[in-house]
Design a protein around this motif. Structure first.
Motif, short mmCIF file in Angstrom:
data_model
loop_
_atom_site.label_atom_id
_atom_site.label_comp_id
_atom_site.label_asym_id
_atom_site.label_seq_id
_atom_site.Cartn_x
_atom_site.Cartn_y
_atom_site.Cartn_z
N SER A 64 0.83 -1.20 0.00
CA SER A 64 0.00 0.00 0.00
C SER A 64 0.87 1.26 0.00
O SER A 64 0.48 2.30 -0.54
CB SER A 64 -0.94 0.01 1.20
N LYS A 65 2.06 1.14 0.59
CA LYS A 65 3.00 2.27 0.63
C LYS A 65 4.19 2.05 -0.31
O LYS A 65 5.03 2.93 -0.44
CB LYS A 65 3.51 2.47 2.06
N LEU A 66 4.25 0.86 -0.93
CA LEU A 66 5.38 0.47 -1.79
C LEU A 66 6.70 0.69 -1.05
O LEU A 66 7.63 1.33 -1.54
CB LEU A 66 5.34 1.24 -3.11
N LYS A 67 6.73 0.10 0.13
CA LYS A 67 7.89 0.21 1.01
C LYS A 67 8.22 -1.19 1.54
O LYS A 67 7.32 -2.00 1.78
CB LYS A 67 7.57 1.14 2.17
N ALA A 68 9.51 -1.48 1.68
CA ALA A 68 9.92 -2.79 2.19
C ALA A 68 11.11 -2.64 3.13
O ALA A 68 11.93 -1.73 2.96
CB ALA A 68 10.29 -3.73 1.03
N THR A 69 11.20 -3.53 4.10
CA THR A 69 12.33 -3.54 5.03
C THR A 69 13.07 -4.86 4.86
O THR A 69 12.46 -5.93 4.86
CB THR A 69 11.85 -3.41 6.49
N PHE A 70 14.39 -4.76 4.71
CA PHE A 70 15.22 -5.96 4.62
C PHE A 70 15.49 -6.42 6.06
O PHE A 70 16.29 -5.84 6.77
CB PHE A 70 16.52 -5.66 3.89
N VAL A 71 14.79 -7.45 6.47
CA VAL A 71 14.80 -7.87 7.87
C VAL A 71 16.10 -8.59 8.24
O VAL A 71 16.73 -8.31 9.26
CB VAL A 71 13.60 -8.78 8.18
N ARG A 72 16.51 -9.53 7.39
CA ARG A 72 17.70 -10.32 7.71
C ARG A 72 18.28 -10.93 6.44
O ARG A 72 17.59 -11.05 5.42
CB ARG A 72 17.36 -11.43 8.70
N THR A 73 19.54 -11.30 6.55
CA THR A 73 20.18 -11.98 5.43
C THR A 73 19.73 -13.44 5.41
O THR A 73 19.86 -14.12 6.43
CB THR A 73 21.72 -11.91 5.57
N PRO A 74 19.20 -13.91 4.31
CA PRO A 74 18.66 -15.27 4.29
C PRO A 74 19.73 -16.35 4.11
O PRO A 74 20.81 -16.09 3.58
CB PRO A 74 17.74 -15.25 3.07
N ALA A 75 19.40 -17.54 4.56
CA ALA A 75 20.19 -18.73 4.25
C ALA A 75 19.62 -19.34 2.98
O ALA A 75 18.53 -18.94 2.53
CB ALA A 75 20.11 -19.73 5.40
N LEU A 76 20.31 -20.29 2.40
CA LEU A 76 19.87 -20.90 1.15
C LEU A 76 18.44 -21.43 1.25
O LEU A 76 17.62 -21.23 0.37
CB LEU A 76 20.82 -22.04 0.76
N GLY A 77 18.13 -22.08 2.38
CA GLY A 77 16.81 -22.68 2.55
C GLY A 77 15.68 -21.67 2.67
O GLY A 77 14.51 -22.02 2.55
N ASP A 78 16.02 -20.40 2.90
CA ASP A 78 15.00 -19.36 3.05
C ASP A 78 14.59 -18.75 1.71
O ASP A 78 13.55 -18.10 1.62
CB ASP A 78 15.52 -18.22 3.94
N VAL A 79 15.43 -18.92 0.69
CA VAL A 79 15.23 -18.23 -0.58
C VAL A 79 14.26 -19.04 -1.46
O VAL A 79 14.50 -20.23 -1.71
CB VAL A 79 16.56 -18.02 -1.32
#
Length: 206
Positions: A173-188
């Motif tokens: 709705s705001k076209l905004k995103a927060t990068f919460v954490r660096t993912p591991a392979l299994g998260d992608v």
């Protein structure tokens, strides 16, 4: 914009896989390679061939990065403590164009690179036009106000073919995103199997 943008589906056909999971991929109709020799019977790949294919697939997925770019990222992954393959994935997912794509602000990673290049994105309130810019945990990525009504952006947020992963918090709705954490392979959420361990083996031997 990358010179290979127009050939993104050729990458799918060369790999023999729908690496972005898109409904329009020609692999959904023809699972053989491009060109007049694409239908020839494939021989068994050597270990080198398997490792090379894994590298080409991962490199292609992130917008067909150049060999120089990809090798530099690999070099950084080696220098960081921990599993090199996991580090490689983490560094790739921290690219600004990758985050813009994951947040569903655009439809493809190729479009994400162009979108960033054209100055449509801010990081923590400052405009950034470098697709390879590396975001940090907690960074806020937002589509600039003057770009929020672009048809391509509005359509991308409605795409049903993929979801925003949980290491990114996106507010469409705001076209905004927060990068919460660096993912591991299994998260992608790769649509196909990625094997960064084979990429590590490739560079270790070559």
């Amino acid at each position: 914009m990358t010179k290979r943008t127009s050939a993104k589906y050729k990458i799918d056909r060369r790999m023999g896989e729908n690496i972005w999971g898109r409904p329009k991929s020609p692999v959904n109709r023809r699972d053989y390679g491009p060109g007049q020799h694409g239908q020839r019977r494939k021989g068994k790949l050597s270990d080198f061939g398997i490792q090379l294919r894994a590298k080409q697939k991962l490199k292609g997925y992130y917008g067909d990065l150049t060999e120089k770019q990809f090798r530099r990222i690999y070099g950084e992954a080696v220098r960081v403590n921990g599993d090199t393959g996991e580090n490689l994935i983490g560094l790739l997912e921290r690219r600004l164009d990758a985050v813009v794509y994951r947040a569903k602000f655009v439809a493809t990673v190729f479009a994400a690179r162009q979108f960033v290049n054209h100055g449509h994105v801010t990081v923590n309130g400052k405009r950034v036009n470098i697709p390879s810019y590396r975001v940090k945990e907690g960074d806020v990525i937002e589509v600039r106000d003057k770009s929020k009504q672009m048809v391509a952006v509005l359509e991308a947020t409605q795409l049903a073919e993929r979801d925003v992963p949980d290491y990114i918090e996106a507010d469409h709705s705001k076209l905004k995103a927060t990068f919460v954490r660096t993912p591991a392979l299994g998260d992608v959420p790769y649509p196909v199997l990625m094997e960064p361990n084979l990429v590590v083996e490739f560079y270790a031997k070559n």
